[in-house]
Scaffold this motif. Structure first.
Motif, PDB file in Angstrom:
ATOM      1  N   LEU B  30      37.118  35.069  46.502  1.00  4.89           N
ATOM      2  CA  LEU B  30      37.188  36.273  45.667  1.00  4.89           C
ATOM      3  C   LEU B  30      37.771  35.920  44.305  1.00  4.89           C
ATOM      4  CD1 LEU B  30      37.074  39.416  45.316  1.00  4.89           C
ATOM      5  CD2 LEU B  30      39.396  39.475  46.263  1.00  4.89           C
ATOM      6  N   ARG B  57      30.962  37.903  44.588  1.00  2.00           N
ATOM      7  CA  ARG B  57      32.326  37.488  44.934  1.00  2.00           C
ATOM      8  C   ARG B  57      33.266  37.655  43.733  1.00  2.00           C
ATOM      9  NH1 ARG B  57      33.235  35.195  49.691  1.00  2.00           N
ATOM     10  NH2 ARG B  57      31.480  34.464  50.936  1.00  2.00           N
ATOM     11  N   ALA B 121      39.201  44.432  49.087  1.00  2.64           N
ATOM     12  CA  ALA B 121      38.571  43.176  48.651  1.00  2.64           C
ATOM     13  C   ALA B 121      39.443  42.000  49.090  1.00  2.64           C
ATOM     14  CB  ALA B 121      38.400  43.174  47.135  1.00  2.64           C
ATOM     15  N   THR B 122      40.741  42.217  49.072  1.00  2.00           N
ATOM     16  CA  THR B 122      41.717  41.207  49.496  1.00  2.00           C
ATOM     17  C   THR B 122      41.797  41.212  51.015  1.00  2.00           C
ATOM     18  OG1 THR B 122      42.998  41.613  47.509  1.00  2.00           O
ATOM     19  CG2 THR B 122      44.167  40.608  49.373  1.00  2.00           C
ATOM     20  N   ILE B 128      41.744  33.398  46.874  1.00  2.00           N
ATOM     21  CA  ILE B 128      41.592  34.416  45.832  1.00  2.00           C
ATOM     22  C   ILE B 128      42.195  33.880  44.538  1.00  2.00           C
ATOM     23  CG2 ILE B 128      42.191  36.780  45.126  1.00  2.00           C
ATOM     24  CD1 ILE B 128      42.475  37.478  48.102  1.00  2.00           C
TER      25      ILE B 128
END
Ligand code: SF4
Lengths: 192, 466
Positions: B30, B57, B121-122, B128
């Motif tokens: 991400l 992404r 999203a996390t 990330i």
């Protein structure tokens, strides 16, 4: 982006002895609204160099002598704080090619090498010598990984990641190498 | 071999392993982007004729340069035309490359590190990155999350990968229970005071122990957020049931059986018993007090009940001078000019509830300006649904639009030279909140207590309305 190749730098040192010089000191956040990377040297250490009305302070950084230095020696833990690449951009535009300290923050170090700026973490004794002798002419030899001090100050070796060394000496950036890994990246994505 | 949480996440993302001559190629799950650190990366992409490899992404929002006020005509007054152009540039870039953005019309627009977890999203086990050092926040979910520079933003846009050698690991073990009135912010300030602002350099931290097990996700994010202030690349907390429950039902999180299967995998990320760390620090939660900073970096932190320590060196002497503080005097009782409640450290619902609890039924003293800036549009809505905004505004504090605001003071929200700000943000560097501004970092409770008393005040000494 191709960078200027860096092999040997001989220069007087610009010494900023304070510990923990953070990226907000190197370039304050209010100068980060730019959408390009050029011309930030005038804001390097902005709040040390300018008064509220924009006139220059008498800080050493404003002297021609300081501006001629290609090697900056900073106090312990130089470059801590934010990930802003504007910090190395402002330093290189100001004229710095090498930063030496007894400790340099991770993200600053990573950003520096990507902009042809060599970060060197050096032995505490050598660091102290440099802090005690501002303005001395020293030589940084990246190929041999050595800092040579004058006046019997001695010669000190430093560590540098082999890949970063290659990129700095050849003046190439990492994007080319990453792009050459496309097949491996495709394969990785395919098997997940 | 027994592996740590960090080992497990790292290994799952190695595309090619490091050798003496080359770093690892690490895959990124991400990539979060915002207006400040991305424009030059998109320009670079354009110059080289490259495309964004995985727009799916990549996730964008606007936060740093955005105004936190809306004027009577519905306009958002930018601090400069350049700031507005920076935001417009991001809109153009995401449009061109097909990247989703939480912009003005999104209920999740806000500080990038508040938005990511909020939309789900996390997720645990991910890698990330974001062009922002407080990306470490997302480590609260057991993700390996860290800040990168703009050149690396370009690398990730083009290849979804980074070149990197594996950092060292450090375990921060905090056992025991916190005393009443002691918060996650106090815990992380105490940790940084102990290991120092460079103590974590070159390391990924893992926070472990009852102290963190007991915390909500909002609290864990406060802790991981400030890992970078100890110099660490990242900070991580192993996913547990609290993590799973937080993520359940969020926009980007699968539902039903798919979530159950994922949850099993997430829970297996926990460090194996007996795994190795390069170093270990242990602390006792019961010994931590409410903390405030007294200098110009987050390591200069002390219990609010204590006396300002003597300067250890010239830099600390200068810091005390800058802060107009005297060694050997109590820090409580120091006059306050401004209070800022916000930032990716402390602008989530839990934080606003905690501040409101102190402010309820009280007034911000006449010569103090207090602003409360929620972390995202969603936090703002949730807080308003609970009536928290009424608590703040009836106390005389301002209730603003979401954004970074006075944490970084680049959108025009700032303190005047010499003013003392009690701030729930993460950096007290000289000038961070405006040239000459003096910042004292503290928890939302302590910031709220400063607003209603006009002095640095231990929030435990105030009566709270039921
Ligand atoms: S709130 Fe502050 S620390 Fe967080 S992302 Fe914004 S500027 Fe950075």
């Amino acid at each position: 982006m191709s960078m200027k190749s860096l092999k040997i730098v001989t220069s007087k040192t610009l010494v900023l002895p304070a510990a923990n010089i953070d990226t907000d000191q190197i370039i304050p956040a209010r100068f980060l609204t730019v959408t390009t990377r050029d011309g930030l040297g005038k804001h390097a250490f902005n709040d040390w160099r300018y008064n509220d009305d924009g006139s220059e302070t008498d800080h050493y950084l404003n002297s021609d002598e300081a501006k001629a230095c290609e090697i900056l020696v900073g106090g312990h833990n130089f470059g801590c704080g934010s990930s802003r690449e504007h910090a190395p951009w402002s330093l290189t535009d100001y004229g710095v090619r090498v930063v030496i300290s007894s400790e340099i923050a991770d993200i600053f170090r990573t950003n520096a090498v990507k902009n042809g700026l060599l970060p060197i973490v050096i032995d505490k004794r050598a660091h102290q010598w440099l802090l005690d002798h501002p303005g001395e002419e020293i030589t940084v030899d990246l190929e041999n990984q050595e800092v040579r001090l004058p006046k019997n100050g001695g010669t000190f070796s430093f560590d540098v990641d082999a890949f970063s060394k290659h990129c700095l000496i050849e003046g190439v950036d990492e994007m080319g190498y990453l792009a050459s890994q496309t097949n491996a990246i495709d394969a990785f994505e395919a098997k997940r | 071999m027994a592996k740590s949480l960090f080992d497990k996440v790292w290994e799952r993302h190695v595309v090619t392993d490091e050798t003496p001559s080359n770093p690892s190629v690490l895959y990124i799950d991400l990539h979060l982007i915002h207006e400040v650190t991305s424009p030059q990366a998109f320009t670079e992409l354009g110059t080289r004729g490259l495309l964004v490899r995985r727009p799916d992404r990549t996730l964008a929002t606007i936060d740093h340069s955005t105004p936190t006020l809306i004027d009577a005509d519905g306009h958002r007054p930018y601090v400069t035309a350049q700031a507005e152009k920076q935001v417009e540039t991001l809109f153009e870039n995401v449009e061109k490359h097909g990247i989703k953005i939480h912009g003005w019309d999104s209920p999740n627009r806000g500080i990038v590190h508040v938005m990511g977890p909020e939309v789900g999203a996390t997720q645990p086990g991910m890698t990330i990155v974001c062009g922002d050092s407080h990306t470490s926040t997302h480590g609260a979910f057991g993700a390996l999350a860290f800040g990168i520079g703009t050149t690396q933003v370009g690398h990730v846009l083009a290849t979804q990968c980074l070149l990197m050698r594996k950092p060292k690991s450090m375990l921060i073990q905090v056992e025991g229970e916190l005393q009443p009135g002691v918060t996650a912010k106090d815990v992380i300030l105490a940790i940084i005071a102990k290991i120092g602002v460079g103590g974590g350099t070159g390391h990924v931290l893992e926070y472990r122990g009852q102290c963190f097990d007991d915390m909500s996700m909002d609290e864990r994010m406060t802790v991981c957020n400030m890992s970078i202030e100890a110099g660490a690349r990242a900070g991580m907390i192993a996913p547990d049931q609290t993590t799973v429950e937080y993520l359940r039902g969020r926009e980007m999180v699968p539902e039903g059986d798919a979530l159950d299967a994922l949850a099993q995998e997430w829970l297996s990320l926990r460090s194996d018993p007996g795994c190795d760390f390069d170093s270990i620090v242990t602390m006792n939660a019961a010994e931590i007090s409410p903390m405030v900073t007294y200098g110009t970096h987050p390591g200069m932190a002390m219990p609010i009940t204590g006396i300002v320590p003597a300067a250890a060196d010239e830099a600390e002497e200068k810091a005390l001078e800058y802060m107009h503080l005297k060694a050997d005097a109590p820090i409580a009782g120091t006059k306050v000019d401004r209070v800022f409640i916000g930032s990716c450290t402390n602008s989530r619902l839990d934080d606003l509830r905690a501040a409101a609890k102190i402010m309820r039924g009280k007034k911000v003293v006449a010569d103090v300006t207090a602003i409360v800036v929620p972390g995202s549009e969603q936090v703002k809505l949730d807080a308003e649904a609970e009536g928290l905004h009424d608590v703040f505004t009836s106390a005389g504090a301002e209730w603003r639009e979401p954004g970074c605001s006075m944490c970084i003071a680049m959108n025009g929200d700032k303190a005047a030279p010499g003013e003392l700000v009690v701030s729930t943000s993460n950096r007290n560097f000289a000038g961070r909140q405006g040239p000459g501004a003096r910042t004292v970092l503290a928890s939302p409770e302590t910031a709220a207590a400063a607003a209603v008393t006009g002095f640095i005040t231990d929030p435990r000494t105030l009566e709270t309305a039921a």
